[in-house]
Design an enzyme around this catalytic site. Sequence first.
Site, PDB file in Angstrom:
ATOM      1  N   SER A   1       0.611  -1.163   0.061  1.00  0.00           N
ATOM      2  CA  SER A   1      -0.030  -0.243  -0.165  1.00  0.00           C
ATOM      3  C   SER A   1       0.712   1.268   0.034  1.00  0.00           C
ATOM      4  O   SER A   1       1.976   1.295   0.325  1.00  0.00           O
ATOM      5  CB  SER A   1      -1.085   0.088   1.273  1.00  0.00           C
ATOM      6  OG  SER A   1      -1.691  -1.058   1.233  1.00  0.00           O
TER       7      SER A   1
HETATM    8  N1  SAH Z   1       0.682  -5.583   4.313  1.00  0.00           N
HETATM    9  C1  SAH Z   1       1.220  -5.703   2.991  1.00  0.00           C
HETATM   10  C2  SAH Z   1       0.439  -5.563   1.722  1.00  0.00           C
HETATM   11  C3  SAH Z   1      -0.184  -7.075   1.201  1.00  0.00           C
HETATM   12  S1  SAH Z   1      -1.175  -6.955  -0.229  1.00  0.00           S
HETATM   13  C4  SAH Z   1       2.707  -5.156   2.793  1.00  0.00           C
HETATM   14  O1  SAH Z   1       2.903  -4.405   3.734  1.00  0.00           O
HETATM   15  O2  SAH Z   1       3.321  -5.680   1.747  1.00  0.00           O
HETATM   16  C5  SAH Z   1      -2.130  -8.291   0.796  1.00  0.00           C
HETATM   17  C6  SAH Z   1      -1.814  -9.381   0.937  1.00  0.00           C
HETATM   18  O3  SAH Z   1      -2.855 -10.272   1.212  1.00  0.00           O
HETATM   19  C7  SAH Z   1      -1.572 -10.059  -0.489  1.00  0.00           C
HETATM   20  O4  SAH Z   1      -0.098 -10.681  -0.079  1.00  0.00           O
HETATM   21  C8  SAH Z   1      -2.306 -11.459  -0.603  1.00  0.00           C
HETATM   22  O5  SAH Z   1      -1.834 -12.570  -0.897  1.00  0.00           O
HETATM   23  C9  SAH Z   1      -2.711 -11.611   1.211  1.00  0.00           C
HETATM   24  N2  SAH Z   1      -3.989 -12.249   1.283  1.00  0.00           N
HETATM   25  C10 SAH Z   1      -5.482 -12.114   0.420  1.00  0.00           C
HETATM   26  N3  SAH Z   1      -6.144 -12.858   1.135  1.00  0.00           N
HETATM   27  C11 SAH Z   1      -5.802 -13.664   2.183  1.00  0.00           C
HETATM   28  C12 SAH Z   1      -6.093 -14.211   3.298  1.00  0.00           C
HETATM   29  N4  SAH Z   1      -7.386 -14.716   3.277  1.00  0.00           N
HETATM   30  N5  SAH Z   1      -5.181 -14.788   4.108  1.00  0.00           N
HETATM   31  C13 SAH Z   1      -4.053 -14.330   4.063  1.00  0.00           C
HETATM   32  N6  SAH Z   1      -3.409 -13.415   3.463  1.00  0.00           N
HETATM   33  C14 SAH Z   1      -4.347 -13.019   2.364  1.00  0.00           C
END
Ligand code: SAH
Length: 217
Positions: A64
């Site tokens: 983000s």
């Molecule tokens: N906080 C992260 C941003 C991640 S983007 C950072 O700082 O880089 C969102 C992430 O959520 C992705 O990697 C995606 O694979 C994960 N995601 C989506 N659904 C999920 C679920 N049900 N359980 C765990 N992770 C999930």
Amino acid sequence: METLDYRVARKRMVEEQLIAGGVRDPRVLKVMQVIPRHRFVEKGLEDQAYLDRPLTIGSGQTISQPLIVGMMTQALELKGTEKVLEIGTGSGYQTAILAELAKKIYTIERIPSLSLKARKILYRLGYYNVEFKISDGTLGWPEDAPFDAIIVTAAGPEIPHALKSQLTTGGRLVIPVGSSESQKLCVVKREKDKWTTTAISECRFVKLIGKEGWSGE
Ligand code: SAH
């Protein structure tokens, strides 16, 4: 050693994006001033790491923009003693911020390659207060619940019940909720058997995929 350029870029990020955008918590500003965000982005994108935009982290996922990270973290109201659950480890950047601001972090990612990469960089940077799990985060982490704070960095169609039930009394849950195109960033506060939800801004996140999220890819 990192170059002076990255430190200067981070200072500008804090002043021109975070403070200008309404992030006030001094602890949040302080850690975002020091954590090397460029170490969490894909190779070749390092020089864009401190710009006001989301960036790709591989596997179709994104990190983000800094202001959203700052706002979500601030909404958790961390003082340093908390047990925190994070859903969506992704690059591990948000995890590093949480690891600096709270006592113990439990982080869940559904894509194994992202979890393993995040684990590597977080260990390399010296964060040892983090437990990792590869699984569906919409179900939470029942074995180690309850949590003082829960942060979800992917957007679901609604707030997963499992996560609400895994909050302590007085606990905070921050989660983007809405359609796949646009969502509201919601803060849920638990008082015993009462949960109060407030929307703090508009946002756009990748999909939360799982039993209590969206189905499929
Ligand atoms: N906080 C992260 C941003 C991640 S983007 C950072 O700082 O880089 C969102 C992430 O959520 C992705 O990697 C995606 O694979 C994960 N995601 C989506 N659904 C999920 C679920 N049900 N359980 C765990 N992770 C999930």
